[in-house]
Design an enzyme around this catalytic site. Structure first.
Site, PDB file in Angstrom:
ATOM      1  N   GLU A   1       0.802  -1.294  -0.019  1.00 46.26           N
ATOM      2  CA  GLU A   1       0.136  -0.058   0.031  1.00 46.26           C
ATOM      3  C   GLU A   1       0.951   1.056   0.126  1.00 46.26           C
ATOM      4  O   GLU A   1       1.960   1.323   0.652  1.00 46.26           O
ATOM      5  CB  GLU A   1      -1.049  -0.081   1.231  1.00 46.26           C
TER       6      GLU A   1
ATOM      7  N   ASP B   1      -2.325  -4.971   0.753  1.00 50.31           N
ATOM      8  CA  ASP B   1      -1.568  -3.908   1.392  1.00 50.31           C
ATOM      9  C   ASP B   1      -0.336  -4.341   2.014  1.00 50.31           C
ATOM     10  O   ASP B   1       0.507  -3.533   2.067  1.00 50.31           O
ATOM     11  CB  ASP B   1      -2.519  -3.383   2.572  1.00 50.31           C
TER      12      ASP B   1
END
Length: 252
Positions: free
Chosen positions: A80, A108
């Protein structure tokens, strides 16, 4: 809200959020709630990774920043916050190195200890509802899901919370602090309520002397990544209704 975000979050996080919005044509001057949501999500991802390393025996250990052993391998790879091209490059590299199944959507984080990708969620709604939305979207048992709320609740795949209790408590405390700081500035209601958000946006547009209809493109062009963040403050049906209400400028 924009001023609050710049005061509340680390400049690096703010810069990454600005780049993410710019990449998808989002205007942070208008989509201020989204700006705050992205910064919050980024910070949780970074806090999730902070201080966690893997030693030579392959065990997960917690090391403070000033510890001389900080050259140990990081337990988590942060995906992310990278632009999409670089993020997919990192994901492909991880899959080639570890043999992990390539996810359909960008995750992420990657956990080198458990050998799995992680999807982080932050919501102000019921954690189980947001968890189910995430699971329904991802449709993969290989990606681990971990949801946090501003009220201190959390939910994770198979109740496996990955981190130790103290590390998770730091994240929960930070989210609670953000909520309290927003509330003290009169921003919390507009952050979580479509009705209040609409009022605030109209007020902002009026003060800027702008016609809401001219912003149709900004409202319609929402990136997949940012759609994932929207449930933090409103559901998608309400979002669509809110956007539709701004398609016309009021008659003067």
């Amino acid at each position: 809200m924009e001023d609050f975000v710049r005061q509340c979050f680390n400049p690096m996080i703010v810069e990454l959020a600005e780049k993410a919005m710019k990449e998808y044509g989002e205007d942070l001057k208008i989509e201020t709630n989204k700006f705050a949501a992205i910064c919050t999500h980024l910070e949780v991802c970074f806090m999730y990774s902070d201080f966690h390393f893997i030693n030579e025996q392959g065990e997960s250990i917690i090391v403070e920043p000033e510890d001389p052993n900080a050259l140990l391998k990081h337990r988590f790879e942060i995906i992310e916050g990278r632009d999409r091209t670089m993020a997919w490059t990192v994901v492909n590299s991880i899959c080639n190195t570890t043999g992990a199944e390539k996810p359909k959507f960008l995750p992420d984080l990657y956990d080198y200890k458990e050998n799995r990708f992680i999807e982080i969620g932050v919501t102000r709604r019921e954690v189980h509802i947001y968890y189910l939305e995430k699971a329904n979207k991802i449709k993969s048992e290989k990606t681990h899901i971990h949801i946090f709320s501003f009220t201190g609740e959390e939910m994770a795949t198979k109740a496996d919370y990955t981190l130790d209790e103290e590390s998770r408590a730091r994240i929960k405390t930070r989210l609670f602090t953000i909520r309290q700081e927003m509330a003290s500035r009169g921003l919390w209601d507009s952050f979580v309520s479509p009705k209040e958000a609409k009022k605030q946006l109209k007020k902002d547009l009026k003060s800027q002397g702008q016609c809401a209809g001219s912003l149709t493109k900004a409202f319609r062009r929402t990136s997949p990544a940012l759609r994932i963040l929207e449930p933090m403050w409103m559901d998608l049906n309400r979002t669509a209704t809110l956007r539709a209400s701004f398609l016309k400028c009021p008659k003067k």
